[in-house]
Design an enzyme around this catalytic site. Structure first.
Site, PDB file in Angstrom:
ATOM      1  CG  ASP A   8      -1.925   1.169   1.141  1.00  0.00           C
ATOM      2  OD1 ASP A   8      -2.751   1.180   0.205  1.00  0.00           O
ATOM      3  OD2 ASP A   8      -1.873   2.069   2.003  1.00  0.00           O
TER       4      ASP A   8
ATOM      5  CG  HIS B 230      -6.389   6.050   4.646  1.00  0.00           C
ATOM      6  ND1 HIS B 230      -6.733   5.175   3.649  1.00  0.00           N
ATOM      7  CD2 HIS B 230      -7.545   6.588   5.067  1.00  0.00           C
ATOM      8  CE1 HIS B 230      -8.043   5.202   3.473  1.00  0.00           C
ATOM      9  NE2 HIS B 230      -8.557   6.063   4.321  1.00  0.00           N
TER      10      HIS B 230
ATOM     11  CG  ASP C 123      -8.987  18.066   0.283  1.00  0.00           C
ATOM     12  OD1 ASP C 123      -9.204  18.737   1.313  1.00  0.00           O
ATOM     13  OD2 ASP C 123      -9.524  18.302  -0.811  1.00  0.00           O
TER      14      ASP C 123
END
Length: 234
Positions: free
Chosen positions: A8, A153, A53
């Protein structure tokens, strides 16, 4: 020996074509369906500012990343680690787009040319659960994978969650084995069971149960306007 790497990334934004860069890479290794602990994790200096963001999603500020190595410093170590492995990525096109952009800057071959293969777990999930949300969070909830620690995340955390999700999505595979214990160091393969050896009892309904069943069928037939197929087939 089957070697799989769950990978990831976190990035400064959504578009490598517009110059967005990788800021974190997490890799979790699995051999023969066992997590080995032989993982890799890098924070990277992207040489540009992250979109506001994006920072809200991953929490990695420009100040935190300023003293981290650049991708070119870790590229050799990363690609040697991934060489020959099946790399499993959730929404693989996104991560590979960024990895290819980083490798292109270093005049290295494309990502898929340097690994054993790529599996997109998002594609797998869409085939297994059509029409449903198949984000990593949604899959964790559906497959009962504990993601309580995932407030932001993080590449290594998400790679670990993906590994757990993948194991549960593929648990019917014959390759699954169970540890026999740390002391013996052996494994126990799950054996096929011949269900034909069991005599299953057949329970016949009594008269009261038959009448109740017929009453339900009659109600269904009435509600459908006499369109119940089992009546005509009988």
């Amino acid at each position: 020996m089957t070697r799989q790497i769950f990978l990831d990334t976190e990035t400064t934004g959504l578009s490598p074509e517009n110059g967005d860069r990788i800021i974190e890479i997490g890799c979790v290794e699995m051999l023969n369906r066992r997590l080995t602990g032989g993982n890799k994790h890098f924070y990277l200096n992207p040489e540009r500012r992250s979109h506001e963001d994006a920072v809200k999603i991953h929490g990695l500020t420009d100040e935190f990343l300023a003293d981290k190595p650049k991708f070119e410093v870790i590229a050799e170590e990363l690609m040697n680690y991934l060489a020959g492995a099946e790399v499993i990525i959730h929404n693989a096109a996104f991560d590979i787009g960024f990895l290819d952009a980083e490798l292109k800057r270093l005049e290295r071959p494309r990502f898929t040319e340097q690994v054993g293969g790529v599996t997109d777990s998002l594609t797998m999930a869409r085939e297994m659960f059509p029409g449903k949300s198949n984000s990593l969070d949604a899959l964790c909830r559906r497959l009962e994978v504990d993601n309580a620690s995932r407030t932001l995340h993080g590449a290594l955390l998400d790679a670990g969650l993906l590994a757990e999700v993948y194991i549960r999505m593929t648990r019917g595979q014959n390759a699954l084995v169970i540890d026999a214990g740390a002391s013996s160091g052996g494994t126990i393969a799950i054996a096929d069971i011949d269900l034909g050896q069991f005599a299953l009892p057949v329970v016949e309904p009594n008269e009261t149960e038959l009448q109740a069943h017929e009453a339900v069928l009659a109600e269904l037939d009435k509600a459908s306007g006499g369109k119940t197929l089992w009546r005509t087939m009988a």
